[in-house]
Design an enzyme around this catalytic site. Structure first.
Site, PDB file in Angstrom:
ATOM      1  N   CYS A 163       1.114  -1.704  -0.288  1.00 19.09           N
ATOM      2  CA  CYS A 163      -0.058  -0.339  -0.066  1.00 19.09           C
ATOM      3  C   CYS A 163       1.139   1.536   0.209  1.00 19.09           C
ATOM      4  CB  CYS A 163      -0.620   0.512   1.383  1.00 19.09           C
ATOM      5  SG  CYS A 163      -1.514  -1.038   1.165  1.00 19.09           S
ATOM      6  N   HIS A 296      -3.157   8.023   6.739  1.00 19.54           N
ATOM      7  CA  HIS A 296      -3.290   6.203   5.608  1.00 19.54           C
ATOM      8  C   HIS A 296      -4.942   5.809   6.501  1.00 19.54           C
ATOM      9  CE1 HIS A 296      -2.384   2.729   3.537  1.00 19.54           C
ATOM     10  NE2 HIS A 296      -2.911   1.871   4.799  1.00 19.54           N
ATOM     11  N   HIS A 331      -9.740   1.940  -0.500  1.00 21.43           N
ATOM     12  CA  HIS A 331      -8.421   1.584  -0.747  1.00 21.43           C
ATOM     13  C   HIS A 331      -7.874   1.104  -1.806  1.00 21.43           C
ATOM     14  CE1 HIS A 331      -4.001   0.882   1.014  1.00 21.43           C
ATOM     15  NE2 HIS A 331      -4.710   0.514   1.925  1.00 21.43           N
TER      16      HIS A 331
END
Length: 404
Positions: A163, A296, A331
């Site tokens: 990520c 995040h 995401h």
């Protein structure tokens, strides 16, 4: 003295918009891109929410002006559209006039298409030219096809660090510029939704059936998304030679790895703390200079505790406004760092702080809470943008208003 690194072009496509301007419009109107998939053949089709780009792969081909063929996977097409916008905004008509690097990020590569024909490929009795899909599976395939299509021929590479991938791509590009190896690098990432990632995160019990709720006591996991984003980075000398429009400065960056667990961050936020602290130190800005943190904020149980504690450790009782934009885009994994870096630039350009959607109850482990309102006409000159990946791979970017 090392060159400063300026952002002179941006391009993106996500579930909330096909362009940078469309994304900003959705953020201001607080319109989420979450919904049920239209294009993935999965048993979770009407069970798990995703943030899907609202065009079929065939439509994306037409938008990008390339043939509809297996060579152009959905991942490649998303990236190509974002790249085309970034080049246009930066005013780059001929990539051969200045040696230009391309640092791309992805975790799924062409899996979005190859998984559809996997059993055909492995069945020796099945007739058809299914082998043409195999080469597209590699993450580097989408990088090379985007580069070939737009005419990038210099330094080209692919980053895949879960990520944090496209945030690390931006760091890599900035380092190439600061070391004098190139004066212009295009950095970012592209990611398409796949059954593999949906099933994988669901097996980790990390996916919420409801819209995700970052930094909320009742959070229960993430929603996956897809998209692509690229930023054109230029050295100060090149930007001045070309009279480039400077959108912002990539003033600091750092990645760290606390190696705590394959899929969970350090409970005390050790890696996140180190990444933010060192990125801020590189930028030359103080903690008091930070007006916004795009966290995040995946809404998973572990991440939000870890990141929240890192914020408290770094800023003490003066934690600046922070929010996660993942309830808008889902995401987007490898593309998240670049997407949210663009949102950081937009926050600076428009003097706005984006809201953390779906929040209702403060986490019991933290003394802080995210910003839930859209704040406009507020001073935003320096933003920290966080991207934290599996394996403890933490990346923080400091993006600052351009000061001549």
């Amino acid at each position: 003295m090392a060159e400063r690194v300026f952002i002179t072009g941006m391009g993106m496509i996500t579930a909330i918009g096909d362009t940078v301007a469309a994304n900003f419009g959705s953020l201001r109107q607080q319109q989420s891109g979450l919904g049920f998939t239209r294009y993935i053949d999965t048993i979770y089709k009407e069970v798990l929410l995703v943030a899907e780009v609202r065009h079929s792969t065939e439509e994306l081909s037409a938008m990008a002006g390339v043939p509809s063929s297996p060579e152009y996977t959905r991942t490649t097409l998303l990236g190509l559209l974002a790249m085309q916008e970034a080049l246009q905004q930066a005013g780059i008509k001929d990539l051969q006039q200045e040696p230009t690097g391309f640092i791309n990020a992805s975790t799924v590569g062409g899996m979005c298409d190859t998984e559809k024909v996997y059993f055909d490929i492995t069945d020796p009795e099945k007739e058809g030219d299914f082998l043409k899909y195999i080469d597209t599976l590699d993450c580097a395939d989408c990088t090379q096809r985007i580069a070939d299509t737009v005419g990038l021929t210099e330094y080209i590479t692919t980053v895949s660090t879960a990520c944090s991938s496209s945030a690390n791509a931006l760091m890599y590009g900035a380092r190439l510029i600061k070391q004098g190896m190139l004066r212009r690098v295009i950095c970012g990432g592209t990611e398409a939704l796949t059954r593999f990632t949906l099933n994988g995160f669901n097996s980790l019990k990390n996916v919420d059936k409801r819209p995700c709720r970052p930094f909320d006591q009742q959070r229960n996991g993430l929603n996956l998304g897809e998209g692509a984003a690229y930023l054109v980075l230029e050295s100060e000398s090149l930007a001045r030679e070309n009279n480039s429009v400077i959108l912002a400065e990539l003033s600091g960056y750092c990645n760290s790895n606390e190696a705590f667990h394959p899929t969970a961050p350090s409970p005390e936020g050790d890696g996140a703390y180190a990444a933010m602290k060192n990125a801020l130190a590189m930028s030359g800005r103080s903690m008091a200079d930070v007006q916004y943190v795009n966290v995040h904020g995946t809404a998973t149980l572990n991440n939000d505790v870890s990141e929240g504690k890192a914020l408290e450790r770094l800023f003490g009782t003066q934690v600046p406004p922070f929010s996660s934009t993942k309830p808008f885009t889902g995401h987007t994994l490898a593309a998240a760092g670049a997407i949210e870096a663009i949102y950081a630039v937009l926050a600076i350009q428009h003097q706005v702080i984006f809201p953390n959607l779906n929040y209702s109850e403060k986490m019991e482990e933290l003394s802080i809470a995210p910003e839930t309102r859209l704040l406009e006409q507020v001073p935003v000159n320096t933003v920290i943008s966080n991207s934290f990946g599996f394996g403890g791979n933490n990346a923080s970017l400091v993006i600052s208003k351009y000061e001549g």
